[in-house]
Design an enzyme around this catalytic site. Structure first.
Site, short mmCIF file in Angstrom:
data_model
loop_
_atom_site.label_atom_id
_atom_site.label_comp_id
_atom_site.label_asym_id
_atom_site.label_seq_id
_atom_site.Cartn_x
_atom_site.Cartn_y
_atom_site.Cartn_z
N GLU A 52 1.13 -5.56 -10.51
CA GLU A 52 1.77 -5.04 -9.31
C GLU A 52 3.27 -4.86 -9.56
O GLU A 52 3.82 -5.41 -10.51
CB GLU A 52 1.55 -6.03 -8.16
CG GLU A 52 0.07 -6.30 -7.84
CD GLU A 52 -0.63 -5.13 -7.14
OE1 GLU A 52 -0.30 -3.96 -7.40
OE2 GLU A 52 -1.54 -5.39 -6.34
N ASP A 83 -9.35 -6.22 -15.77
CA ASP A 83 -9.09 -7.16 -14.68
C ASP A 83 -10.35 -7.51 -13.90
O ASP A 83 -11.40 -6.88 -14.06
CB ASP A 83 -8.02 -6.57 -13.73
CG ASP A 83 -8.26 -5.09 -13.41
OD1 ASP A 83 -9.35 -4.58 -13.68
OD2 ASP A 83 -7.33 -4.45 -12.87
N HIS A 120 0.73 0.57 -10.09
CA HIS A 120 0.19 -0.53 -10.91
C HIS A 120 -0.79 -0.01 -11.96
O HIS A 120 -1.45 1.01 -11.76
CB HIS A 120 -0.41 -1.65 -10.05
CG HIS A 120 -1.73 -1.37 -9.39
ND1 HIS A 120 -2.14 -2.04 -8.25
CD2 HIS A 120 -2.74 -0.53 -9.70
CE1 HIS A 120 -3.34 -1.61 -7.91
NE2 HIS A 120 -3.73 -0.69 -8.77
N ASN A 158 0.93 2.41 -5.95
CA ASN A 158 2.24 1.77 -6.16
C ASN A 158 2.61 1.72 -7.65
O ASN A 158 3.54 1.02 -8.02
CB ASN A 158 2.22 0.34 -5.59
CG ASN A 158 1.16 -0.54 -6.24
OD1 ASN A 158 0.51 -0.14 -7.20
ND2 ASN A 158 1.00 -1.74 -5.73
C1 F6R Z 1 -8.95 -1.48 -11.90
C2 F6R Z 1 -7.56 -1.18 -12.26
C3 F6R Z 1 -6.65 -0.55 -11.25
C4 F6R Z 1 -7.14 0.83 -10.83
C5 F6R Z 1 -6.18 1.45 -9.81
C6 F6R Z 1 -6.68 2.79 -9.31
O1 F6R Z 1 -9.64 -2.02 -13.02
O2 F6R Z 1 -7.15 -1.45 -13.33
O3 F6R Z 1 -5.36 -0.45 -11.80
O4 F6R Z 1 -7.23 1.66 -11.95
O5 F6R Z 1 -6.04 0.59 -8.73
O6 F6R Z 1 -7.84 2.60 -8.56
P1 F6R Z 1 -8.61 3.85 -7.96
O7 F6R Z 1 -9.15 4.63 -9.10
O8 F6R Z 1 -9.71 3.23 -7.14
O9 F6R Z 1 -7.64 4.62 -7.15
#
Ligand code: F6R
Length: 263
Positions: free
Chosen positions: A144, A67, A139, A137
């Site tokens: 989301e 992403d 994701h 959450n």
């Molecule tokens: C980012 C991504 C997100 C993160 C998730 C956890 O490329 O795919 O799904 O893996 O938001 O983020 P952290 O590790 O910062 O808690």
């Protein structure tokens, strides 16, 4: 679904790096799906160390990031492009032509762009190993809650929870409200999936994803549909799993009977 329970963040990174290194050694032309975020920083440090010690060669590896924020220039310190170059790419020998990160600077024609990202994944032979983090959450990527479990790469509006989590990184500047993300359907097509989670703030999402019902309310629960998923969790992230003893026993038997799955 293999659930590897580790003590702390450091052990999670070490185990995940070992699994990725093992996959690259088995298949030097591996197509690797990558993620960004805090959880990934230590993992990339481990991979960089393995590379710098001469034990890991990325020269033929292709990468596809999950992403990117919409509307940030590549040079923005919070762009995933910047994150990947600072934390990983500039320290290893992935060839620049083999690096793919969704382009967050596009304006319009989003569907055509996202379809072309999917097409380049297919042209690379599909993703062999997809690395994931998980949001509070539930994701994965920026899928989301309420994302279709069949979704493909597309433009996605970020949830309030994600915007709140991001606020500390953007400060007074208004953070992006949309991202381009691989879909859940895209992620499920990877041949193998490796999800890392550390810290107590992920415990509820982790428990729902592994032991709860499959639901669009928790995107990572869709991973239950995939035949080859490994979760690597530290103690705080695993704290709300009901079946921890069972996962420990499965792990013992896995290292006895199919140790390949752990290296
Ligand atoms: C980012 C991504 C997100 C993160 C998730 C956890 O490329 O795919 O799904 O893996 O938001 O983020 P952290 O590790 O910062 O808690």
């Amino acid at each position: 679904m293999l659930v590897i329970l580790k003590r702390d963040n450091e052990e999670v990174n070490e185990q995940a790096a070992q699994l990725i290194a093992g996959a690259i050694r088995k298949k030097p032309l591996l197509t690797l799906g990558l993620a960004t975020g805090n959880t990934m920083v230590g993992l990339y440090q481990h991979l960089v160390r393995l590379h710098q010690a001469g034990w890991l060669d990325f020269s033929e590896v292709k990468t596809f990031n999950l992403d990117e924020y919409l509307g940030l220039p590549d040079s923005h310190p919070q762009s995933f492009q910047h994150f990947m170059h600072e934390n990983f790419f500039r320290h290893v020998n992935v060839s620049p032509r083999n690096i793919h990160i969704p382009d967050g600077s596009i304006r319009g024609h989003y569907e055509a762009y996202c379809a072309s990202y999917e097409q380049s994944i297919r042209a690379a032979g599909g993703i062999d190993l997809q690395v994931l983090g998980i949001g509070r959450n539930g994701h994965i990527g920026f899928n989301e809650p309420t994302s279709s479990l069949a979704s493909r790469t597309r433009l996605k509006v970020l949830s309030r929870e994600t915007l709140d989590d991001n606020a500390k990184f953007f400060g007074p500047e208004e953070g992006p409200s949309c991202a381009i993300t691989m879909g859940i359907g895209t992620i499920l097509e990877a041949r193998k999936i490796l999800l890392l989670a550390t810290g107590g703030s992920k415990a509820a999402a982790v428990a729902k994803s592994i032991e709860g019902p499959i639901t669009c309310a928790v995107s990572a629960s869709a991973l239950q549909l995939h035949p080859d998923v490994t979760f690597v969790l530290d103690e705080p992230a695993a704290a709300r799993l009901a079946e921890r003893d069972y996962y420990h026993r499965v792990l013992q038997m896995t290292s006895l009977l199919t140790p390949d799955r752990l290296s």
